[in-house]
Scaffold this motif. Structure first.
Motif, PDB file in Angstrom:
ATOM      1  N   ARG A  41      24.669  29.545  35.413  1.00  0.00           N
ATOM      2  CA  ARG A  41      25.471  29.721  34.203  1.00  0.00           C
ATOM      3  C   ARG A  41      26.052  31.128  34.178  1.00  0.00           C
ATOM      4  O   ARG A  41      25.329  32.105  34.323  1.00  0.00           O
ATOM      5  N   ASP A  42      27.354  31.213  33.973  1.00  0.00           N
ATOM      6  CA  ASP A  42      28.043  32.501  34.051  1.00  0.00           C
ATOM      7  C   ASP A  42      29.303  32.389  33.201  1.00  0.00           C
ATOM      8  O   ASP A  42      30.278  31.765  33.594  1.00  0.00           O
ATOM      9  N   LYS A  43      29.250  32.962  32.000  1.00  0.00           N
ATOM     10  CA  LYS A  43      30.340  32.750  31.046  1.00  0.00           C
ATOM     11  C   LYS A  43      31.465  33.782  31.151  1.00  0.00           C
ATOM     12  O   LYS A  43      32.535  33.587  30.588  1.00  0.00           O
ATOM     13  N   ASN A  44      31.221  34.900  31.845  1.00  0.00           N
ATOM     14  CA  ASN A  44      32.191  35.995  31.741  1.00  0.00           C
ATOM     15  C   ASN A  44      32.756  36.529  33.053  1.00  0.00           C
ATOM     16  O   ASN A  44      33.616  37.396  33.036  1.00  0.00           O
ATOM     17  N   SER A  45      32.287  36.034  34.181  1.00  0.00           N
ATOM     18  CA  SER A  45      32.743  36.595  35.460  1.00  0.00           C
ATOM     19  C   SER A  45      34.056  35.968  35.912  1.00  0.00           C
ATOM     20  O   SER A  45      34.372  34.839  35.534  1.00  0.00           O
ATOM     21  N   PRO A  46      34.812  36.690  36.765  1.00  0.00           N
ATOM     22  CA  PRO A  46      36.034  36.115  37.318  1.00  0.00           C
ATOM     23  C   PRO A  46      35.693  34.902  38.191  1.00  0.00           C
ATOM     24  O   PRO A  46      34.606  34.835  38.775  1.00  0.00           O
ATOM     25  N   THR A  47      36.628  33.979  38.276  1.00  0.00           N
ATOM     26  CA  THR A  47      36.400  32.733  38.998  1.00  0.00           C
ATOM     27  C   THR A  47      35.983  32.970  40.448  1.00  0.00           C
ATOM     28  O   THR A  47      35.057  32.333  40.950  1.00  0.00           O
ATOM     29  N   ARG A  48      36.650  33.887  41.131  1.00  0.00           N
ATOM     30  CA  ARG A  48      36.336  34.103  42.552  1.00  0.00           C
ATOM     31  C   ARG A  48      34.892  34.540  42.731  1.00  0.00           C
ATOM     32  O   ARG A  48      34.186  34.056  43.630  1.00  0.00           O
ATOM     33  N   LEU A  49      34.444  35.425  41.858  1.00  0.00           N
ATOM     34  CA  LEU A  49      33.056  35.896  41.935  1.00  0.00           C
ATOM     35  C   LEU A  49      32.077  34.754  41.630  1.00  0.00           C
ATOM     36  O   LEU A  49      31.021  34.628  42.261  1.00  0.00           O
ATOM     37  N   MET A  50      32.446  33.912  40.679  1.00  0.00           N
ATOM     38  CA  MET A  50      31.596  32.768  40.349  1.00  0.00           C
ATOM     39  C   MET A  50      31.433  31.829  41.540  1.00  0.00           C
ATOM     40  O   MET A  50      30.331  31.346  41.827  1.00  0.00           O
ATOM     41  N   VAL A  51      32.534  31.576  42.244  1.00  0.00           N
ATOM     42  CA  VAL A  51      32.476  30.698  43.418  1.00  0.00           C
ATOM     43  C   VAL A  51      31.568  31.326  44.477  1.00  0.00           C
ATOM     44  O   VAL A  51      30.726  30.649  45.071  1.00  0.00           O
ATOM     45  N   VAL A  76      34.649  25.583  39.867  1.00  0.00           N
ATOM     46  CA  VAL A  76      33.681  26.371  40.642  1.00  0.00           C
ATOM     47  C   VAL A  76      32.732  25.441  41.410  1.00  0.00           C
ATOM     48  O   VAL A  76      32.432  25.663  42.585  1.00  0.00           O
ATOM     49  N   ALA A  77      32.288  24.385  40.744  1.00  0.00           N
ATOM     50  CA  ALA A  77      31.381  23.425  41.379  1.00  0.00           C
ATOM     51  C   ALA A  77      32.047  22.770  42.595  1.00  0.00           C
ATOM     52  O   ALA A  77      31.431  22.639  43.658  1.00  0.00           O
ATOM     53  N   LEU A  78      33.300  22.388  42.434  1.00  0.00           N
ATOM     54  CA  LEU A  78      34.029  21.756  43.535  1.00  0.00           C
ATOM     55  C   LEU A  78      34.258  22.736  44.681  1.00  0.00           C
ATOM     56  O   LEU A  78      34.052  22.396  45.844  1.00  0.00           O
ATOM     57  N   ALA A  79      34.670  23.952  44.354  1.00  0.00           N
ATOM     58  CA  ALA A  79      34.949  24.948  45.395  1.00  0.00           C
ATOM     59  C   ALA A  79      33.688  25.310  46.174  1.00  0.00           C
ATOM     60  O   ALA A  79      33.729  25.487  47.395  1.00  0.00           O
ATOM     61  N   ALA A  80      32.557  25.394  45.466  1.00  0.00           N
ATOM     62  CA  ALA A  80      31.306  25.808  46.111  1.00  0.00           C
ATOM     63  C   ALA A  80      30.556  24.636  46.741  1.00  0.00           C
ATOM     64  O   ALA A  80      29.587  24.827  47.466  1.00  0.00           O
ATOM     65  N   GLY A  81      30.993  23.411  46.432  1.00  0.00           N
ATOM     66  CA  GLY A  81      30.365  22.236  47.028  1.00  0.00           C
ATOM     67  C   GLY A  81      28.946  21.976  46.549  1.00  0.00           C
ATOM     68  O   GLY A  81      28.107  21.489  47.307  1.00  0.00           O
ATOM     69  N   VAL A  82      28.667  22.290  45.274  1.00  0.00           N
ATOM     70  CA  VAL A  82      27.316  22.071  44.738  1.00  0.00           C
ATOM     71  C   VAL A  82      27.147  20.622  44.274  1.00  0.00           C
ATOM     72  O   VAL A  82      28.077  19.828  44.340  1.00  0.00           O
ATOM     73  N   GLU A  83      25.941  20.310  43.790  1.00  0.00           N
ATOM     74  CA  GLU A  83      25.625  18.905  43.493  1.00  0.00           C
ATOM     75  C   GLU A  83      26.180  18.382  42.174  1.00  0.00           C
ATOM     76  O   GLU A  83      26.236  17.175  41.962  1.00  0.00           O
ATOM     77  N   GLY A  84      26.548  19.292  41.257  1.00  0.00           N
ATOM     78  CA  GLY A  84      27.051  18.768  39.989  1.00  0.00           C
ATOM     79  C   GLY A  84      27.410  19.823  38.972  1.00  0.00           C
ATOM     80  O   GLY A  84      27.512  21.019  39.280  1.00  0.00           O
TER      81      GLY A  84
END
Length: 219
Positions: A41-51, A76-84
């Motif tokens: 969970r990360d509400k404030n970081s830039p998208t690239r850093l989140m990925v 972010v979930a799609l870019a990082a390939g996580v489970e959900g």
């Protein structure tokens, strides 16, 4: 058979535990301690850093069998390939998230009131998490619902979806775990009770033991 084992959700919340910590290592400690699902969970970081962070956590969990879901951010979930993904009431609609993520992804939903409980019944989700139960350092809950609120909302969902895992979230620690399970939870979600402890792995193991003991007692 539920797709998700929701007995213990360890939430890697960057705002609560700090982005300077080794998030992958923390997540791995929780997985080794017995966490059954991990959420980033990360509400404030830039998208690239989140990925980047999601990829780091996911890589650390490789081989543990513990799934990783991202809070709110389907991209972010799609870019990082996580489970959900875990979504709340202000996030993308479950139907839209499901369409983007596909049938195999894990999809969780936050439930705070009767309308949300109804949404959980109608939505194609793999677990629901009811809360916030109590005040928490990680998130300002303006109206905590407590165990009483939990035991009011859970049966609404259970009546229609008896096999859907339902967790309890917000302010849950070791002492509050048994009453949460007694109130009808299948598991608990925790941030501070795991990641703000000196020994996250040990803290996770203690929480899971409390969940399992309480589930056994309820059965």
């Amino acid at each position: 058979m539920p797709k998700v084992d929701y007995r213990l959700n360890a939430i890697v919340d960057v705002d609560a535990i700090g982005g300077d910590r080794d998030l992958g290592q923390l997540a791995l400690s929780a997985a080794r301690g017995g966490a059954t699902i991990i959420q980033y969970r990360d509400k404030n970081s830039p998208t690239r850093l989140m990925v980047e962070r999601a990829r780091t956590i996911h890589a650390a969990l490789k081989g543990t069998g513990v799934p990783l879901v991202v809070n709110d951010r389907i991209d972010v979930a799609l870019a990082a390939g996580v489970e959900g993904v875990h979504v709340g009431r202000e996030d993308m609609l479950v139907a839209d998230a499901r369409r983007l993520l596909g049938p195999d992804a894990i999809l969780g939903l936050t439930v705070k009131n009767e309308a949300d409980a109804q949404a959980a019944i109608e939505a194609d989700i793999d677990y629901a998490c009811i809360g916030g139960l109590f005040e928490t350092p990680a998130k300002q809950n303006l109206e905590p619902i407590g165990f009483e609120g939990f035991s009011r909302l859970a049966p609404i969902i259970r009546k229609v979806k008896p096999d859907l895992p339902i967790g309890a979230i917000a302010g849950i620690d070791l002492a509050r775990t048994p009453p949460a399970i007694a109130a009808g939870a299948d598991g608990v979600a925790a941030i501070s009770a795991i990641f703000r402890q000196d020994d996250p792995q040990g803290a996770t193991a203690a929480l899971l033991a409390a969940v399992d003991a309480a589930l056994k007692e309820r059965a």
